[in-house]
Scaffold this active site. Sequence first.
Site, PDB file in Angstrom:
ATOM      1  N   PRO A 146       0.810  -1.234   0.000  1.00 10.51           N
ATOM      2  CA  PRO A 146       0.000   0.000   0.000  1.00 10.51           C
ATOM      3  C   PRO A 146       0.833   1.269   0.000  1.00 10.51           C
ATOM      4  O   PRO A 146       0.315   2.358  -0.255  1.00 10.51           O
ATOM      5  CB  PRO A 146      -0.814  -0.124   1.295  1.00 10.51           C
ATOM      6  CG  PRO A 146      -0.032  -1.045   2.157  1.00 10.51           C
ATOM      7  CD  PRO A 146       0.657  -2.005   1.237  1.00 10.51           C
ATOM      8  N   GLY A 203       7.184  -2.151  -6.148  1.00 11.00           N
ATOM      9  CA  GLY A 203       8.445  -2.022  -6.843  1.00 11.00           C
ATOM     10  C   GLY A 203       9.192  -3.343  -6.773  1.00 11.00           C
ATOM     11  O   GLY A 203       8.596  -4.408  -6.522  1.00 11.00           O
ATOM     12  N   ASP A 204      10.527  -3.295  -6.945  1.00  6.47           N
ATOM     13  CA  ASP A 204      11.317  -4.526  -6.967  1.00  6.47           C
ATOM     14  C   ASP A 204      11.564  -5.103  -5.576  1.00  6.47           C
ATOM     15  O   ASP A 204      12.004  -6.253  -5.453  1.00  6.47           O
ATOM     16  CB  ASP A 204      12.670  -4.255  -7.649  1.00  6.47           C
ATOM     17  CG  ASP A 204      12.505  -3.916  -9.120  1.00  6.47           C
ATOM     18  OD1 ASP A 204      11.819  -4.671  -9.819  1.00  6.47           O
ATOM     19  OD2 ASP A 204      13.049  -2.885  -9.568  1.00  6.47           O
ATOM     20  N   GLY A 205      11.251  -4.336  -4.534  1.00  5.14           N
ATOM     21  CA  GLY A 205      11.529  -4.811  -3.188  1.00  5.14           C
ATOM     22  C   GLY A 205      10.687  -5.993  -2.756  1.00  5.14           C
ATOM     23  O   GLY A 205      11.185  -6.925  -2.110  1.00  5.14           O
ATOM     24  N   GLU A 209      11.645  -9.887  -1.533  1.00  7.82           N
ATOM     25  CA  GLU A 209      11.184 -10.506  -0.290  1.00  7.82           C
ATOM     26  C   GLU A 209      10.497 -11.848  -0.566  1.00  7.82           C
ATOM     27  O   GLU A 209      10.674 -12.812   0.192  1.00  7.82           O
ATOM     28  CB  GLU A 209      10.225  -9.568   0.443  1.00  7.82           C
ATOM     29  CG  GLU A 209      10.881  -8.329   1.023  1.00  7.82           C
ATOM     30  CD  GLU A 209       9.934  -7.530   1.914  1.00  7.82           C
ATOM     31  OE1 GLU A 209       8.850  -8.056   2.269  1.00  7.82           O
ATOM     32  OE2 GLU A 209      10.273  -6.385   2.266  1.00  7.82           O
ATOM     33  N   GLY A 235       5.673   0.536  -8.227  1.00 12.50           N
ATOM     34  CA  GLY A 235       6.658   1.180  -7.365  1.00 12.50           C
ATOM     35  C   GLY A 235       7.493   2.182  -8.127  1.00 12.50           C
ATOM     36  O   GLY A 235       7.247   2.485  -9.296  1.00 12.50           O
ATOM     37  N   GLY A 237      10.819   1.634  -8.540  1.00 11.87           N
ATOM     38  CA  GLY A 237      11.732   0.794  -9.300  1.00 11.87           C
ATOM     39  C   GLY A 237      10.987  -0.421  -9.807  1.00 11.87           C
ATOM     40  O   GLY A 237      10.535  -1.243  -9.007  1.00 11.87           O
ATOM     41  N   GLY A 472      18.583  -3.532  -5.077  1.00  8.49           N
ATOM     42  CA  GLY A 472      18.118  -2.207  -4.696  1.00  8.49           C
ATOM     43  C   GLY A 472      17.940  -2.003  -3.208  1.00  8.49           C
ATOM     44  O   GLY A 472      17.555  -0.914  -2.773  1.00  8.49           O
TER      45      GLY A 472
END
Length: 509
Positions: A146, A203-205, A209, A235, A237, A472
Amino acid sequence: MAPTTIPGADPFADPDHISDNTEYEEGSTLPVGRDASLTLATDSLIVLDEDFTRRRTRNCCGLLPSKSKTTQAIPFFNVLWAELSDFDITIQYAKPTSKNVVRVASVNYLVEKPQQGYAKAWVSKLLDRAYGESQRNKRIKVLINPFGGRGGAQKWFLRDIEPIFAAARCDFHVERTLYQGHAVEIAEKLDTDAYDVIAACSGDGVPHEVFNGLGRKQNAAKALSQIAVVQLPCGTGNAMSLNLNGTDSTSLAALCVVKGIRTPLDLVSITQGNRRTLSFLSQSVGIVAEVDLGTEHIRWMGSARFTYGFLVRLLRKTVYPCDLAVKIDLPTKGTIIEHYSKEFDNHAPIEDRRGSFDLSRPGLPELKYGDITSPLPSDFTPVAGSKMGNFYAGNMPLMAPGANFFPATLPSDGHLDLVTIDGDISRTSAIKSFLAVENGNFFNMPHVHYRKISGYRITPRGQKNGYISIDGERVPFEEFQAEVHRGLGTVLTRSGHMYEADGVLPRPA
């Protein structure tokens, strides 16, 4: 970034356009009413309807006549679903409303009773053409960050993604991540037999995970091969979507996920201290890591902060000394190009593009080279690092729109692509390097050292504090070791074996 097309079709083409050279198969046409028909052409569904002319004969407030076609072409890639109900046939598809947006649309016609049996077989053939190698009715676990995209992820999911998943008859379940690391916990506890795909609206995070959550499972190797991890770009990225789908548009990415083909993906074990994590995208020490992580204070500049930070450090001739040892597999650009060219037509079965993993072994695969606490492997070659300006290892070509740092990367060739550049090169060469990333000449620049590797150990020297980026994400500024696992992960791609970004060779016609 404009979407990249796949050979033989333009899935994001204007559905009102039809080629004069369209070919038809015998028995591919379904009559639907007196003045309409549906035809399976080479790469599109052709809707012929005389009513199109009658509906569009006027424009400009209905005062002026206009030319109108009686046909509409819908690329098979855009067809989401088709079904026959009583005497109605309904076809839902993703219709382009602008260059980077598609919305769910439909065509609906009556089918005469004598045509019912033929229509049923025709619908089956249409769905075969629409999905090809791709799995239909995907079961998708959707994770929405979110806070992604400055808080827009929830809105984009409801507006751009959910309607496409629903129209494609996907079975999806939505969960929102509540804090950093939450996706790790969700993926670790996930019943992987209940889903085919984990889709991160982020994003890429969050994909990072998710891979690490699956890597914590008791049956980690099986889980990582069983469930595909994808990104719905919400995101700042969105490299994963750019590389797998050829777009960072949320609606186009949703279409690509619906039509995506299971593809093995190399994952990289990173050992640092007593930790082992998985990387799917990149690792950097030096200028790229500092630009990515060290410009948070100027986020108000948007993507321009990366350009600004990069140029400042280039002009300063910043050096990041380190000790570096690498397991070099392909040492020259010539051997790399030869290797890359062989993958154009590599459509081997998915299991032939994975490493040999013992799925009965608990946890992740055993480390061939040991961890960071082990003695340096004997087949690691020392590489000069006293003048290191940039150490960048990548598993995908694009790190951002137009930033093709690794044009020779392949999803599952068992190699990382390593770029190293000395920090004391001339300012003119440094600026040329920066510009070459976008114009496609980066790979060929003489001062850009490009190798394919399967492992490395790097130890920063001369700095107490600095930046190391893994996918990142910032990690402690201390030595670490990396090892590639061929095809350990699974993603969805449009081709089933290649990235969508431009490579070191032209795409085959």
